[in-house]
Enzyme design. Structure first.
Site, PDB file in Angstrom:
ATOM      1  CB  ALA A   1       4.868  -0.619 -12.929  1.00 44.80           C
TER       2      ALA A   1
ATOM      3  CB  ALA B   1       6.640  -3.258  -9.551  1.00 54.00           C
ATOM      4  CG  LEU B   2       3.367  -1.071  -6.574  1.00 53.56           C
ATOM      5  CD1 LEU B   2       2.409   0.095  -6.396  1.00 53.56           C
ATOM      6  CD2 LEU B   2       4.511  -0.983  -5.581  1.00 53.56           C
TER       7      LEU B   2
ATOM      8  CB  SER C   1       8.916   6.337  -7.114  1.00 56.78           C
ATOM      9  OG  SER C   1       7.870   7.060  -7.735  1.00 56.78           O
TER      10      SER C   1
ATOM     11  CE1 TYR D   1      11.970   5.239 -11.581  1.00 52.97           C
ATOM     12  CE2 TYR D   1      12.357   5.669 -13.907  1.00 52.97           C
ATOM     13  CZ  TYR D   1      11.482   5.470 -12.857  1.00 52.97           C
ATOM     14  OH  TYR D   1      10.132   5.491 -13.082  1.00 52.97           O
TER      15      TYR D   1
ATOM     16  CE  LYS E   1       3.643  -8.160 -20.885  1.00 56.12           C
ATOM     17  NZ  LYS E   1       2.743  -7.190 -21.590  1.00 56.12           N
TER      18      LYS E   1
END
Length: 337
Positions: A15, A18-19, A39, A61, A100
């Site tokens: 996402a 994240a990156l 991924s 995952y 969130k």
């Protein structure tokens, strides 16, 4: 005295947050090391490798959850997958930092909290804004008597989300204004009042019919013991972002409260005829969030935005959404048990 080793963190998915947020923040902190990134899409392998050159890139995952060198997991998946993969990570014995909103369904939140507590694992919701100096200062103003007793608070957060494929606006994936930006507003109101609301009511404009329709614009009221909190958020309007708290003796407004990493903030504090301004530089809230999470794991304590915060926000969000889907009917919020 020997320094503790960094927390070995695995990330589920590639996402943007994240990156662009968590991985760079981990690079700036000695407390956390990104060990692996998983991924489900093979085309993202090169992108992940560029962002986290020292981490293993895993396919799937489950492979990450079974990795012995991963102590904790960061979950930045679509909202509808947060609770599911949190439960899987906890079952695999991993501590969890979940983006969130942790959940829009309070029952899902309660199940995860019970699992974490029963397993002795740290569980945290990713509200990085809570770790910025400007947030801490506003909370101090609200709780310390500088504006008297808090009676009203208003939280606004909205922006234009024009891409129909963006998961933040896809109702079947838990998207919508409340989940994308309204969760910040609810968190901010709960922080300013220093308590949990007892009731919620809201009206919204949805992009369709049924339970999978996404709320595109939503306004709501939370009832607290000492007053009322109002939220205004959306995905179809010009960007707005502010948090105002009014007490019996004064008022304080924080501009740019929820993305302090972008531009810093400014608090306008008014008492009587006098207004003062406090300014804040852009901080490093993602790094501070990770360091609190790592500290919670190493010290065996709850994170700052831990189980109690997760439950409180999920209960309020769930009832606001229930009210909006019922056309505005007031909904009671059950207290923690």
């Amino acid at each position: 005295m020997q320094e503790e080793s960094p927390l070995r963190l695995g990330i589920l998915g590639a996402a943007r947050i994240a990156l662009g947020g968590i991985i760079p923040a981990a690079d700036r902190s000695p407390a956390v090391e990104v060990t692996a990134v998983a991924s489900r899409g093979g085309d993202k392998r090169d992108t992940i490798a560029d962002a986290a050159p020292g981490a293993r890139v895993l396919e799937g995952y489950e492979a990450l959850l079974q990795s012995e060198d991963v102590e904790a997991v960061y979950i930045p998946l679509p909202n509808s997958l947060h609770a599911e993969w949190t439960m899987k990570a906890l079952s695999a014995g991993k501590h969890v930092l979940c983006e969130k909103p942790f959940a829009l369904d309070p029952e899902e939140a309660a199940e995860a909290v019970e699992k974490a507590r029963g397993s002795g694992l740290a569980l945290m919701e990713g509200f990085m804004y809570r770790f910025s100096p400007q947030t801490e200062r506003l909370a101090e103003i609200a709780s310390g008597g500088e504006i008297g007793t808090v009676r009203q608070a208003v939280a606004e957060f909205g922006h234009r989300l024009d891409d129909p494929s963006d998961v933040r606006g896809v109702g079947s994936l838990g998207g919508g204004a409340l989940g994308d930006v309204g969760c910040y507003c609810v968190s901010g109101l709960r922080l300013l009042f220093g308590s949990e609301p007892s009731g919620a009511s809201a009206r919204a404009r949805f992009d369709g019919e049924g339970s999978d329709a996404a709320d595109r614009e939503i306004s709501g009221i939370l009832e607290f013991e000492s007053g009322f909190g109002t939220i205004s958020c959306g995905l179809d309007s010009a960007r707005r972002e502010s948090l105002t708290v009014t007490g019996t003796e004064g008022r304080a407004t924080l501009r740019a409260p929820f993305r302090p990493d972008k531009s810093g903030g400014e608090i306008l504090l008014t008492r009587g005829d006098e207004t003062t301004t406090e300014t804040f530089e852009p901080g490093d809230p993602y790094r501070l969030e990770l360091e609190d999470f790592a500290g919670a794991v190493r010290e065996g304590r709850d994170p700052a935005v831990g189980p109690g915060e997760i439950l409180g926000n999920a209960r309020a969000l769930g009832e606001l959404l229930a009210s909006a889907r019922s056309g505005g009917s007031p909904q009671p919020i059950q207290p923690a048990t």
